[in-house]
Design a protein around this motif. Structure first.
Motif, PDB file in Angstrom:
ATOM      1  N   ALA A 196       0.834  -1.218   0.000  1.00 49.74           N
ATOM      2  CA  ALA A 196       0.000   0.000   0.000  1.00 49.74           C
ATOM      3  C   ALA A 196       0.860   1.257   0.000  1.00 49.74           C
ATOM      4  N   ILE A 197       1.993   1.224   0.738  1.00 50.37           N
ATOM      5  CA  ILE A 197       2.896   2.395   0.767  1.00 50.37           C
ATOM      6  C   ILE A 197       3.525   2.607  -0.597  1.00 50.37           C
ATOM      7  N   ILE A 198       3.964   1.527  -1.256  1.00 55.11           N
ATOM      8  CA  ILE A 198       4.558   1.643  -2.602  1.00 55.11           C
ATOM      9  C   ILE A 198       3.539   2.221  -3.577  1.00 55.11           C
ATOM     10  N   GLU A 258      -3.195   9.768   3.894  1.00 54.66           N
ATOM     11  CA  GLU A 258      -3.180   8.426   3.320  1.00 54.66           C
ATOM     12  C   GLU A 258      -2.863   7.361   4.379  1.00 54.66           C
ATOM     13  N   ILE A 259      -2.090   7.749   5.396  1.00 50.54           N
ATOM     14  CA  ILE A 259      -1.711   6.765   6.408  1.00 50.54           C
ATOM     15  C   ILE A 259      -2.925   6.212   7.146  1.00 50.54           C
ATOM     16  N   TYR A 260      -3.963   7.059   7.359  1.00 45.92           N
ATOM     17  CA  TYR A 260      -5.170   6.613   8.068  1.00 45.92           C
ATOM     18  C   TYR A 260      -5.996   5.660   7.204  1.00 45.92           C
ATOM     19  N   ARG A 261      -6.040   5.986   5.865  1.00 46.64           N
ATOM     20  CA  ARG A 261      -6.786   5.127   4.954  1.00 46.64           C
ATOM     21  C   ARG A 261      -6.176   3.729   4.901  1.00 46.64           C
ATOM     22  N   ILE A 262      -4.818   3.699   4.804  1.00 45.56           N
ATOM     23  CA  ILE A 262      -4.142   2.396   4.740  1.00 45.56           C
ATOM     24  C   ILE A 262      -4.362   1.615   6.038  1.00 45.56           C
ATOM     25  N   ALA A 263      -4.227   2.288   7.205  1.00 47.12           N
ATOM     26  CA  ALA A 263      -4.417   1.617   8.478  1.00 47.12           C
ATOM     27  C   ALA A 263      -5.834   1.103   8.625  1.00 47.12           C
ATOM     28  N   ASN A 278      -6.422  -2.689   8.750  1.00 43.57           N
ATOM     29  CA  ASN A 278      -6.792  -2.906  10.157  1.00 43.57           C
ATOM     30  C   ASN A 278      -5.554  -3.090  11.021  1.00 43.57           C
ATOM     31  N   VAL A 279      -4.529  -2.320  10.751  1.00 44.45           N
ATOM     32  CA  VAL A 279      -3.278  -2.378  11.496  1.00 44.45           C
ATOM     33  C   VAL A 279      -2.751  -0.947  11.649  1.00 44.45           C
TER      34      VAL A 279
END
Length: 471
Positions: free
Chosen positions: A42-44, A66-71, A75-76
């Protein structure tokens, strides 16, 4: 069997616990790696779509939202640090910006840098719970590190612990049943084995050489017990044969010894009888005025030798079969005096401080005891210059005590334990039956006979008989 079941249950329980722990450890390692791969992808993807230059300085802007969407999708929760270990961005909205969380420790940076796969996992404890912290590099399009991805991973082992507990309970139930079965089998098998062994043990304890022994017959036994029984029965057959051979051999030997003894004792008086007759024939003169005296002396000599032969026959007869016991109430003092009257030797003395000591015994046999002991004393003092024999009667507690003491040659220590054995004698003449007969008579009346002796100084024979209690 019981010990094996217990050892097996403990070993299997230990292996099961170890296996569950290893399985849980492998599961969490794989799950953490999978989470890392998902977040890293997801980061890439985000770095490829961003309009900001992909540099360390722009990481906060690139992952601002974006960090909140990925988390939320993965679910991490995770954190992003720069290459110096300073916190850039965290997916936790209410992140506690303490000094530890804002900056990574030096050893983490060092181990991450020196790791072959550029990945480092650290075990930590927070609020009593174990968790792992994973650190991996974030790279740009040219695989140049621009930041550090940190993923805290809490290990939830409650499900595995519950499964382990249930499994151990089931395993414990199974082994409890096996344990009970093992106890039952051990009990019945031991009873089956020991039943046969107990029978054999009882028979072995009852086995005697001097009696007829029974064989063992056991049905439905194991091969080993059957062989043991066969060996025992074979031993019984051999034992009976050996006992029969031994008894026959002992009887034959006894008869041979007895025949030699009888022949020897009969020859002893025959020799002087022959010499006396030959001397009488050669020297007798009917015209001699002393012819009558000589005939009388010759007759006495023959009568003495005939009496000796008669005593030999009587001794063997008495030893072979004692007369029936006659329990008479006797005064020992009186009977001993009576027995001594047949002896004319001046050195025989009698002593008693009491006039009456009562026992129950056969008169003839008591006289025989005294006579034999005195005769033995007389035969022990032929070479003593001042012979002396003292016969004494006294009371010793509840016993009547009769002692015959002499100052003769005594008895060597080597012979002292054998003098009461039949056919044993240390004299050149005599049958060796007198003391054996005396011991038999005394013991038949619940008495005992002892001897004390010193070689060259004399012997003392002591007879003790139970007294009759006076009313």
């Amino acid at each position: 069997m019981i010990l094996l079941v217990l050892i097996a249950s403990v070993l299997i329980a230990g292996v099961t616990v170890y296996q569950y722990k290893e399985q849980s450890k492998d599961y969490h390692e794989v799950r953490l790696e999978r989470k890392e791969d998902q977040i890293k992808q997801a980061i890439i993807y985000t770095l490829q779509r961003t309009t900001y230059p992909v540099t360390t300085a722009n990481l906060g802007l690139i992952f601002k939202d974006e960090i909140y969407r990925i988390a939320d999708i993965e679910n991490v929760n995770f954190n992003i640090y720069d290459l110096e270990g300073q916190l850039v961005k965290s997916s936790r909205p209410k992140f506690n910006n303490d000094s530890i969380s804002k900056c990574l420790e030096y050893h983490i940076l060092d181990r991450l840098k020196n790791s072959p796969d550029k990945r480092y996992v650290e075990d930590n404890v927070a609020a009593g719970d174990k968790y792992q912290a994973s650190y991996i590099y974030i790279t740009d399009n040219r695989f140049k590190p621009i930041g550090i991805l940190n993923i805290p991973y809490f290990q939830d082992n409650s499900f595995n612990d519950m499964e382990l507990k249930e499994f151990l309970m089931r395993l414990g139930g199974v082994y409890l049943i096996m344990f009970m079965i093992a106890i039952s089998l051990a009990y019945f098998i031991s009873k089956y084995i020991t039943r046969s062994l107990q029978t054999i043990s009882d028979k072995l304890n009852q086995t005697r050489l001097a009696k007829t022994n029974e064989k063992i017959f056991i049905e439905d036994t194991s091969e080993e017990i059957s062989k043991l029984v066969e060996s025992y029965n074979g031993m019984i057959d051999e034992l009976e044969m050996s006992a029969a051979k031994l008894a026959r051999s002992e009887r034959e030997q006894a008869w041979r010894e007895m025949a030699k003894q009888v022949a020897h004792e009969i020859k002893n008086p025959l020799t002087p009888m022959r010499l006396s007759v030959q001397s009488f024939q050669r020297k007798f003169d009917p015209a001699d005025p002393k012819a009558g005296t000589k005939i009388e002396e010759f007759s006495k000599t023959l009568i003495q030798q005939i009496d000796t032969l008669s005593s030999i026959a009587s001794a063997f007869s008495n030893f072979a079969e004692m007369p029936a016991q006659q329990n008479e109430t006797l005064n020992v003092v009186k009977i001993v005096k009576l027995a001594l009257e047949i002896f004319n030797e001046p050195y025989i003395h009698f002593m008693s401080e009491e006039e009456q000591i009562i026992v129950k015994m056969d008169r003839t046999q008591l006289i025989r005891v005294i006579t034999n002991l005195v005769k033995n004393a007389i035969q022990a003092i032929p070479e003593v210059s001042s012979p002396r024999i003292l016969v004494s009667v006294s009371t010793e507690g509840e016993l009547a005590k009769i002692s015959v003491a002499d100052n003769g040659i005594g008895i060597d220590d080597a012979f002292r334990d054998k003098i009461f054995e039949p056919k044993f004698t240390t004299k050149s003449s005599g049958m060796g039956l007198g003391l054996g007969m005396v011991k038999t008579i005394v013991e038949n009346y619940q008495g005992r006979i002892d001897v004390t002796s010193q070689s060259g100084k004399g012997s003392v024979f002591t007879v003790r008989l139970p007294k009759v209690k006076s009313n």
